[in-house]
Design a protein around this motif. Structure first.
Motif, PDB file in Angstrom:
ATOM      1  N   GLY A  96       0.807  -1.213   0.000  1.00 45.65           N
ATOM      2  CA  GLY A  96       0.000   0.000   0.000  1.00 45.65           C
ATOM      3  C   GLY A  96       0.844   1.268   0.000  1.00 45.65           C
ATOM      4  N   PHE A  97       0.157   2.423   0.119  1.00 51.68           N
ATOM      5  CA  PHE A  97       0.844   3.711   0.057  1.00 51.68           C
ATOM      6  C   PHE A  97       1.775   3.927   1.254  1.00 51.68           C
ATOM      7  N   LEU A  98       1.347   3.490   2.409  1.00 51.62           N
ATOM      8  CA  LEU A  98       2.086   3.822   3.628  1.00 51.62           C
ATOM      9  C   LEU A  98       3.378   3.032   3.778  1.00 51.62           C
ATOM     10  N   ASN A  99       3.410   1.819   3.277  1.00 45.67           N
ATOM     11  CA  ASN A  99       4.570   0.948   3.502  1.00 45.67           C
ATOM     12  C   ASN A  99       5.444   0.748   2.274  1.00 45.67           C
ATOM     13  N   SER A 100       5.029   1.259   1.103  1.00 44.97           N
ATOM     14  CA  SER A 100       5.855   1.122  -0.092  1.00 44.97           C
ATOM     15  C   SER A 100       7.079   2.030   0.016  1.00 44.97           C
ATOM     16  N   PRO A 101       8.254   1.560  -0.400  1.00 47.87           N
ATOM     17  CA  PRO A 101       9.479   2.363  -0.266  1.00 47.87           C
ATOM     18  C   PRO A 101       9.475   3.577  -1.200  1.00 47.87           C
ATOM     19  N   TRP A 102      10.064   4.667  -0.729  1.00 50.35           N
ATOM     20  CA  TRP A 102      10.151   5.883  -1.528  1.00 50.35           C
ATOM     21  C   TRP A 102      11.244   5.737  -2.577  1.00 50.35           C
ATOM     22  N   ALA A 103      10.994   6.313  -3.762  1.00 41.14           N
ATOM     23  CA  ALA A 103      11.946   6.208  -4.877  1.00 41.14           C
ATOM     24  C   ALA A 103      12.348   7.571  -5.428  1.00 41.14           C
ATOM     25  N   GLY A 104      11.818   8.647  -4.867  1.00 40.69           N
ATOM     26  CA  GLY A 104      12.160   9.984  -5.358  1.00 40.69           C
ATOM     27  C   GLY A 104      11.685  10.193  -6.788  1.00 40.69           C
ATOM     28  N   PHE A 105      12.577  10.718  -7.625  1.00 36.00           N
ATOM     29  CA  PHE A 105      12.237  11.005  -9.030  1.00 36.00           C
ATOM     30  C   PHE A 105      12.726   9.898  -9.969  1.00 36.00           C
ATOM     31  N   LYS A 106      12.907   8.723  -9.428  1.00 39.27           N
ATOM     32  CA  LYS A 106      13.425   7.592 -10.205  1.00 39.27           C
ATOM     33  C   LYS A 106      12.580   7.305 -11.439  1.00 39.27           C
ATOM     34  N   HIS A 107      11.260   7.258 -11.270  1.00 37.09           N
ATOM     35  CA  HIS A 107      10.386   6.884 -12.381  1.00 37.09           C
ATOM     36  C   HIS A 107      10.273   7.993 -13.423  1.00 37.09           C
ATOM     37  N   PHE A 108      10.415   9.244 -12.986  1.00 38.03           N
ATOM     38  CA  PHE A 108      10.447  10.349 -13.948  1.00 38.03           C
ATOM     39  C   PHE A 108      11.698  10.257 -14.817  1.00 38.03           C
ATOM     40  N   ASP A 109      12.840   9.961 -14.183  1.00 40.04           N
ATOM     41  CA  ASP A 109      14.091   9.797 -14.936  1.00 40.04           C
ATOM     42  C   ASP A 109      13.981   8.647 -15.927  1.00 40.04           C
ATOM     43  N   MET A 110      13.357   7.568 -15.502  1.00 38.80           N
ATOM     44  CA  MET A 110      13.189   6.422 -16.397  1.00 38.80           C
ATOM     45  C   MET A 110      12.348   6.797 -17.607  1.00 38.80           C
ATOM     46  N   PHE A 111      11.295   7.582 -17.380  1.00 33.55           N
ATOM     47  CA  PHE A 111      10.441   7.997 -18.499  1.00 33.55           C
ATOM     48  C   PHE A 111      11.177   8.937 -19.446  1.00 33.55           C
ATOM     49  N   PHE A 112      11.895   9.924 -18.899  1.00 33.69           N
ATOM     50  CA  PHE A 112      12.613  10.889 -19.737  1.00 33.69           C
ATOM     51  C   PHE A 112      13.731  10.222 -20.537  1.00 33.69           C
ATOM     52  N   ASN A 113      14.314   9.173 -19.988  1.00 32.62           N
ATOM     53  CA  ASN A 113      15.410   8.476 -20.675  1.00 32.62           C
ATOM     54  C   ASN A 113      14.944   7.257 -21.461  1.00 32.62           C
ATOM     55  N   SER A 114      13.632   7.021 -21.457  1.00 30.24           N
ATOM     56  CA  SER A 114      13.095   5.869 -22.176  1.00 30.24           C
ATOM     57  C   SER A 114      13.185   6.087 -23.684  1.00 30.24           C
ATOM     58  N   PRO A 115      13.457   5.017 -24.445  1.00 28.28           N
ATOM     59  CA  PRO A 115      13.458   5.154 -25.910  1.00 28.28           C
ATOM     60  C   PRO A 115      12.083   5.485 -26.484  1.00 28.28           C
ATOM     61  N   ASP A 116      11.041   5.301 -25.679  1.00 26.74           N
ATOM     62  CA  ASP A 116       9.685   5.609 -26.126  1.00 26.74           C
ATOM     63  C   ASP A 116       9.305   7.075 -25.904  1.00 26.74           C
ATOM     64  N   PHE A 117      10.113   7.822 -25.148  1.00 29.90           N
ATOM     65  CA  PHE A 117       9.729   9.165 -24.716  1.00 29.90           C
ATOM     66  C   PHE A 117       9.421  10.080 -25.902  1.00 29.90           C
TER      67      PHE A 117
END
Length: 294
Positions: A39-60
């Motif tokens: 759930g939301f409360l216990n999931s680990p924080w990742a910061g801007f990791k997923h934004f970086d993955m999207f910006f660097n994705s070949p699909d972007f």
């Protein structure tokens, strides 16, 4: 009496609260490595990791290009179409014919995209598709063409389908605005020798400009909403992914189908932030011109 009137809007406010504001809590997923079981409360924080993955994705760049191009085509072609149709219908004096045209034009709006896409696919089908039958009968083509498997045709198909589905319903708003124009101005212009075209450009269009500007601001704010239902249904073929994949369909595929919830939430949040910026900028420019949403 005032409190009774205010109570009437309570269900609408409750609807907005439950379905628009409370779900915003889910934006937290974009900054977490979300786990469905934790759930939301216990999931680990990742910061801007997923934004970086999207910006660097070949699909972007492909996804952003498709979103901008399809949205821009809808804005340039589909936005002025109901204005033109409203101006034309306003000049029709035969009320029976006018009502028939209005009914025929806005009826497709009430059809779901499942029905519209099925109709479009059937019409463009290689096997007994009406368009292929017509083109063969006219001698334009020798054998049937699979239009929905040709990437170069997809943007034209999606824009035309959207235009057919929505042009009539949007026309109603502009006809209502035109109906509010002071008729004495037309009479004065007619006495001065202005023909119908001059009356349209000098009286009708300036009078409904505030309505046009408001809808233009909303359209610019939705510039990254290239569509979802229509693109998902008509652009489902893998051969069309290079031209049909937009932000919404990309987020759906990665988030729901591939179970990458945090990544899809980051993509959706990125689109929402850009949309708010576009809406604010368009409203600022419109306010400088004398008409705006706020």
């Amino acid at each position: 009496m005032q409190w009774q009137v205010q109570v009437m809007i309570f269900p609408a406010l409750l609807f907005i609260l439950v379905f628009n504001y409370i779900p915003m809590y889910g934006v937290l997923m974009a900054f977490q490595d979300y786990n469905l079981y934790k759930g939301f409360l216990n999931s680990p924080w990742a910061g801007f990791k997923h934004f970086d993955m999207f910006f660097n994705s070949p699909d972007f760049f492909r996804v952003i290009r498709n979103t901008i191009v399809i949205s821009a085509l809808k804005l340039v072609i589909n936005f002025p179409a109901p204005i033109v149709l409203a101006l034309m219908l306003n000049e029709v004096k035969n009320m029976a014919f006018k009502r028939i045209v209005q009914t025929i034009s806005y009826l497709p709006h009430f059809l779901s995209w499942v029905i519209v896409s099925g109709f479009t696919i059937s019409m463009l089908s290689v096997d007994n598709g009406s368009l292929n039958i017509l083109l063969q009968a006219l001698g334009i083509i020798d054998k049937p063409i699979n239009f929905l498997s040709m990437p170069e045709n997809f943007w034209a198909i999606i824009i035309t389908t959207n235009l057919w589905k929505e042009v009539g319903f949007a026309t109603i708003v502009y006809l209502a605005a035109i109906a509010g124009v002071d008729q004495s101005m037309y009479e004065a212009a007619s006495i001065d020798g202005a023909n119908k075209f001059k009356q349209i450009f000098l009286i009708t269009l300036p009078s409904i400009t505030p309505v046009i500007i408001i809808f233009l601001i909303l359209s610019i704010g939705n510039l990254l909403n290239a569509g979802f239902d229509d693109l998902l249904l008509l652009g489902s073929s893998p051969m069309l992914r290079d031209v049909a994949d937009v932000i919404d369909t990309y987020a759906y595929r990665t988030g729901i189908i591939n179970n990458r919830f945090s990544y899809a939430a980051a993509v959706g949040l990125f689109k929402a932030i850009i949309s708010v910026g576009l809406l604010t900028g368009a409203n600022y420019i419109a306010r400088r011109a004398g008409s705006s949403l706020w």
